[in-house]
Design a protein around this motif. Structure first.
Motif, PDB file in Angstrom:
ATOM      1  N   THR A  21       0.794  -1.410   0.081  1.00 45.32           N
ATOM      2  CA  THR A  21       0.042  -0.126   0.087  1.00 45.32           C
ATOM      3  C   THR A  21       0.765   0.959  -0.358  1.00 45.32           C
ATOM      4  N   THR A  23      -0.062   4.254  -2.452  1.00 48.87           N
ATOM      5  CA  THR A  23      -0.214   5.324  -3.066  1.00 48.87           C
ATOM      6  C   THR A  23      -0.872   6.560  -2.778  1.00 48.87           C
ATOM      7  N   TRP A  34       5.303   4.212  -6.650  1.00 47.93           N
ATOM      8  CA  TRP A  34       3.540   4.554  -6.458  1.00 47.93           C
ATOM      9  C   TRP A  34       2.109   5.576  -7.017  1.00 47.93           C
ATOM     10  N   ASN A  35       2.999   6.576  -6.315  1.00 45.56           N
ATOM     11  CA  ASN A  35       2.091   8.038  -6.595  1.00 45.56           C
ATOM     12  C   ASN A  35       3.922   8.840  -6.907  1.00 45.56           C
ATOM     13  N   ASP A 151       4.023   7.791 -14.840  1.00 44.27           N
ATOM     14  CA  ASP A 151       2.864   7.974 -14.542  1.00 44.27           C
ATOM     15  C   ASP A 151       2.664  10.016 -13.439  1.00 44.27           C
ATOM     16  N   GLY A 153       0.052  11.491 -10.746  1.00 44.60           N
ATOM     17  CA  GLY A 153      -0.882  11.042  -9.173  1.00 44.60           C
ATOM     18  C   GLY A 153      -0.732  12.985  -8.812  1.00 44.60           C
ATOM     19  N   GLN A 155      -1.820  13.539  -4.646  1.00 46.82           N
ATOM     20  CA  GLN A 155      -2.898  13.908  -3.177  1.00 46.82           C
ATOM     21  C   GLN A 155      -3.395  14.428  -2.805  1.00 46.82           C
ATOM     22  N   ALA A 169      -2.981   7.812  -8.015  1.00 48.17           N
ATOM     23  CA  ALA A 169      -1.939   7.422  -9.310  1.00 48.17           C
ATOM     24  C   ALA A 169      -2.496   7.124 -10.652  1.00 48.17           C
ATOM     25  N   ARG A 171       0.009   4.468 -13.506  1.00 45.97           N
ATOM     26  CA  ARG A 171       0.933   3.750 -13.512  1.00 45.97           C
ATOM     27  C   ARG A 171       1.080   3.429 -15.258  1.00 45.97           C
ATOM     28  N   ALA A 193      -4.839   3.565  -9.632  1.00 44.08           N
ATOM     29  CA  ALA A 193      -5.171   3.257  -8.646  1.00 44.08           C
ATOM     30  C   ALA A 193      -5.463   4.134  -7.467  1.00 44.08           C
ATOM     31  N   ASP A 221      -5.040   0.113  -0.632  1.00 40.93           N
ATOM     32  CA  ASP A 221      -5.215   0.622  -1.844  1.00 40.93           C
ATOM     33  C   ASP A 221      -6.128  -0.108  -2.641  1.00 40.93           C
ATOM     34  N   ASP A 223      -6.593  -0.576  -7.196  1.00 33.73           N
ATOM     35  CA  ASP A 223      -6.314  -0.464  -8.447  1.00 33.73           C
ATOM     36  C   ASP A 223      -7.239  -1.735  -9.340  1.00 33.73           C
TER      37      ASP A 223
END
Length: 301
Positions: A21, A23, A34-35, A151, A153, A155, A169, A171, A193, A221, A223
């Motif tokens: 996990t 993201t 990941w993000n 990628d 993303g 937050q 995100a 990816r 995700a 998470d 996805d």
């Protein structure tokens, strides 16, 4: 996704220890895998090494990230997955050639803060799969394929004290990876995700401040393949510890690419050095060695 399946392998012992996990993860350079938005929360320069056990070798990542006040965070990483050398023998059993298959990824990332608690990140990735041969390589398949992907993303925090962090995100959005011909080209494993992480701070001892107390992080998470047919994957994780000094982690990943199963992890940080270990107990995996171990080493400067 035979030529680019390594893009779904998890990177970073912290994320793996929490059930993959990440993201909504923040404050670590491994967030780039990941993000990339999570990079925007870095406050210090970071150099990191990540390694993991694969079915026929190991993966290695070298990354470096540099925050710049008022501009954002810049950085990059080099990612190698070495599947090992395969011998070719003659009728007498003598080795006359060796074939080596490898994946490479060269990544450049940028992240910055937008309005309020919202952060955004973007990574460009050059992805390559190559098969090299040494010795008598007649009639043996060799070659290399290169493609490009990104990628991206974001937050943001929720709540007056920001205990809940949410991340989104996309990816591995890019072109197919072609090694031999167009008909054989492999689509990249593009994933969308969504993740969340919630922080709980326990009551500190009498006379101590809040940052001197134990805290708990809970993460989840979800996805799914983007623009492709496939099943969704769910990941759950937790991280409990005292400041950054000692962290204990556990999680479970419900995924489809042979990476399902529980995991545990441990993190220790002292001064400018940090070490993280994780062990995954995979169920029905044909992509990685049984119960692979992940190791991360970080230097903050």
């Amino acid at each position: 996704n035979a030529g680019a399946i390594f893009l779904v392998f998890p990177v970073g012992a912290q994320a793996v220890g929490m059930g993959q996990t990440a993201t909504a993860a923040s404050g670590r350079g491994e967030a780039a895998f990941w993000n990339p938005a999570g990079l925007a929360t870095l406050s210090d320069d970071e150099f990191a090494l990540h390694t993991a056990t694969l079915v026929a070798g190991r993966s290695h990542v070298l990354g470096a990230y540099f925050p710049s006040r008022g501009i954002g965070v810049f950085g990059g990483a080099v990612y190698l997955v070495d599947y090992g050398d395969q011998p070719r023998t003659d009728d007498n059993g003598n080795t006359i050639a060796r074939i080596a298959a490898r994946n490479f990824e060269f990544m450049a990332s940028y992240a910055t803060s937008l309005a309020g608690s919202v952060v955004f990140g973007l990574s460009y990735k050059l992805v390559q799969f190559r098969v090299d041969c040494s010795g008598d390589c007649s009639n043996l398949p060799t070659g290399a394929g290169t493609t490009h992907a990104i990628d991206l993303g974001g937050q943001f925090r929720v709540g007056p004290a920001g205990p809940l962090r949410v991340g989104v995100a996309l990816r591995n959005l890019g072109f197919r990876l072609q090694v031999q011909n167009q008909a054989q080209a492999d689509a990249l494993p593009t994933r969308l995700a969504i993740g969340a992480q919630y922080e709980v701070h326990f009551r500190p001892a009498e006379g101590a401040t809040l940052d001197q107390a134990f805290d708990l992080k809970l993460a989840a998470d979800l996805d799914s393949p983007f623009g492709q047919v496939g099943q969704s994957a769910t990941r759950l994780g937790m991280d409990i510890g005292y400041q950054k000094l000692v962290r204990v982690r556990a999680g479970y990943a419900f995924v489809q690419e042979g990476l399902s199963g529980p995991s545990v992890g441990l993190g220790i940080e002292s001064g400018s050095l940090g070490v993280d270990l994780a062990r995954a107990f995979l169920t029905g995996s044909d992509l990685q060695a049984d119960n692979p171990t992940f190791f991360s080493f970080r230097v903050i400067f």
